[in-house]
Design an enzyme around this catalytic site. Structure first.
Site, short mmCIF file in Angstrom:
data_model
loop_
_atom_site.label_atom_id
_atom_site.label_comp_id
_atom_site.label_asym_id
_atom_site.label_seq_id
_atom_site.Cartn_x
_atom_site.Cartn_y
_atom_site.Cartn_z
N ASP A 130 108.98 147.39 -33.31
CA ASP A 130 108.81 148.32 -32.19
C ASP A 130 107.34 148.20 -31.74
OD1 ASP A 130 108.21 150.46 -30.58
OD2 ASP A 130 109.16 151.97 -31.85
N LYS A 182 103.73 152.54 -21.04
CA LYS A 182 102.54 152.74 -21.88
C LYS A 182 101.52 151.63 -21.64
CE LYS A 182 105.37 154.86 -25.50
NZ LYS A 182 105.23 156.31 -25.38
N1 PLP Z 1 108.56 153.84 -30.25
C1 PLP Z 1 107.33 154.35 -30.26
C2 PLP Z 1 106.41 154.04 -31.40
C3 PLP Z 1 106.91 155.17 -29.21
O1 PLP Z 1 105.67 155.70 -29.22
C4 PLP Z 1 107.80 155.44 -28.14
C5 PLP Z 1 107.41 156.35 -27.03
O2 PLP Z 1 106.74 157.34 -27.22
C6 PLP Z 1 109.07 154.86 -28.17
C7 PLP Z 1 109.42 154.07 -29.24
C8 PLP Z 1 110.06 155.09 -27.08
O3 PLP Z 1 109.66 154.50 -25.89
P1 PLP Z 1 110.48 154.74 -24.53
O4 PLP Z 1 110.73 156.23 -24.47
O5 PLP Z 1 109.58 154.27 -23.46
O6 PLP Z 1 111.75 153.99 -24.62
#
Ligand code: PLP
Length: 411
Positions: free
Chosen positions: A205, A231
């Protein structure tokens, strides 16, 4: 990080690229310290989206007219830019709405058809819910089990304990590159090497890594890498899954519809090649045009420069926060991104964040979509200040002054 290079950049000019940072909140200059939640957007990204809708708007891959060709070129151009940025092949990048989509794609399309009772999935204590819940859904349906790698007091993964969990029944290991709560940067290259030696498929991730450091996905040696565009100074609802071609070829489609087919008959459908096989329906075309512009922006700035700047801000913020009496920082990894989670004795996280907002300071409070990590620390919530290269040392100081002030109000 190279402090000398960091100093060659005029950060005041860089900051001026972000129109939103000039606004006020509650009559105070905004101090935006929530970039781990979503990043602010430079004018070039906003302009790219605006220009797409004003001059090029059409659907992709369907129309032969000029606008259709322009839209398709812009969308596929963004895929190519992302591929260069992450050092991967463009046809191994499945574009989607973000990390949540990307991880669910692996869960439903790779794991669900393969896992069986007796198999295991390994996760870590510091995962975001987006990297927990999809695997729980898979585990429920397949009978596979989930095992969890724990962290030490500094919020670092205990890698020896993690490797000990990688026993023969483990089929998949999924972990974050950088923790959104602790800032911990995990040694993903070493971990993927160990997993690969044992025949375990790895998912990374990259949500919190891609915005803050130079990420060369190929050199990590993982099987899947997920990231989210918003992000990385890009628009919301954009992101991608990178996967090895052999996985993409073997995986069935996750969502069916237009764009992902070669031929549809009621007797049966022939699917398109990857990555289009996984991109059913009209995509977020304008969003990806914007993400392409954000990749241009970050490439011109240099991720090493951005990372070095953020390390300076992190060092400064940590030093200043450590002087605040009764303040506890969660996560002191040796290698850490510019995220500081903290609590102040006697003050609830939400109260602190609400009062700081009145001072113009935007931080996040809550569980940060990481309940298991909160349980580990025995707290319901923390405050989190997260920094990006467009923040300033003066903002760090003003944040700490505001924190001392609101803390007195709560005492
Ligand atoms: N994984 C991590 C470590 C994150 O910080 C986030 C978002 O805060 C996500 C996954 C999920 O990302 P998204 O909501 O853009 O799909």
């Amino acid at each position: 990080m190279n402090a000398a290079r960091e100093n060659t950049i005029d950060w005041t000019r860089v900051r001026a690229d972000f129109p939103l940072l000039t606004r006020e909140v509650h009559g105070k200059p905004l101090i935006y310290l929530d970039s781990a939640n979503t990043g602010q957007k430079p004018a070039s990204v906003i302009d790219a989206v605006d220009d797409f809708y004003r001059r090029h708007n059409a659907n992709v891959s369907r129309a032969v007219h000029t606008l259709g060709t322009e839209a398709t070129d812009a969308y596929e151009g963004a895929r190519r830019k992302l591929a260069t940025f992450f050092n991967v092949r463009a046809d191994e990048l499945v574009l989607g709405s973000g990390t949540t989509f990307a991880l669910n794609l692996v869960a439903y399309s790779w794991a669900l058809p393969r896992l069986q009772p007796g198999d295991s999935i390994v996760l870590t204590r510091m995962e975001h819910h987006a990297n927990i819940v999809p695997w729980q859904l898979v585990a429920e349906r397949t009978g596979a089990k989930i095992k969890v790698a724990e962290i030490n007091d500094n919020g670092e993964l205990d890698t020896e304990a993690l490797f000990a969990l990688l026993t023969p029944e483990v089929k998949l290991l999924s972990l974050t590159h950088v923790s959104n709560v602790l800032g911990t940067v995990n040694p993903v290259r070493e971990i993927c090497r160990e997993a690969r030696r044992r025949g375990i498929v790895t998912v990374i991730d990259g949500s919190q890594a891609a915005p803050h450091r130079s990420v060369d996905i190929t050199s990590i040696g993982c099987d899947f890498y997920a990231f989210t565009g918003h992000k990385m100074c890009g628009p919301t609802g954009t992101g991608a899954l990178w996967a090895r071609r052999e996985h993409l070829a073997a995986m069935p489609p996750f969502i069916g519809g237009g764009e992902m087919i070669k031929e549809v008959r009621f007797e049966g459908t022939v699917y398109n090649e990857a990555p289009h096989k996984f991109e059913a329906g009209t995509p977020n075309i304008a969003g990806f045009v914007g993400l392409g512009a954000s990749v241009d922006y970050l490439s011109a700035l240099g991720m090493m420069n951005a990372g070095a700047r953020e390390q300076e801000l992190l060092r400064h913020a940590t030093e200043e926060l450590d002087k605040v009496e009764g303040l506890r920082i969660f996560g002191r990894a040796a290698e850490k991104a510019a995220v500081v989670s903290f609590l102040v004795e006697g003050a609830h996280a939400h109260d602190l964040a609400t009062l700081l907002d009145l001072e113009g300071v935007a931080i996040r409070s809550g569980h940060h979509c990481a309940h298991p990590l909160m349980h580990h620390f025995g707290v319901p919530a923390t405050c989190r200040a997260s920094f990006a290269f467009y923040n300033t040392h003066e903002e760090v100081d003003a944040f700490v002054v505001a924190l001392r002030k609101v803390r007195k109000l709560l005492a």
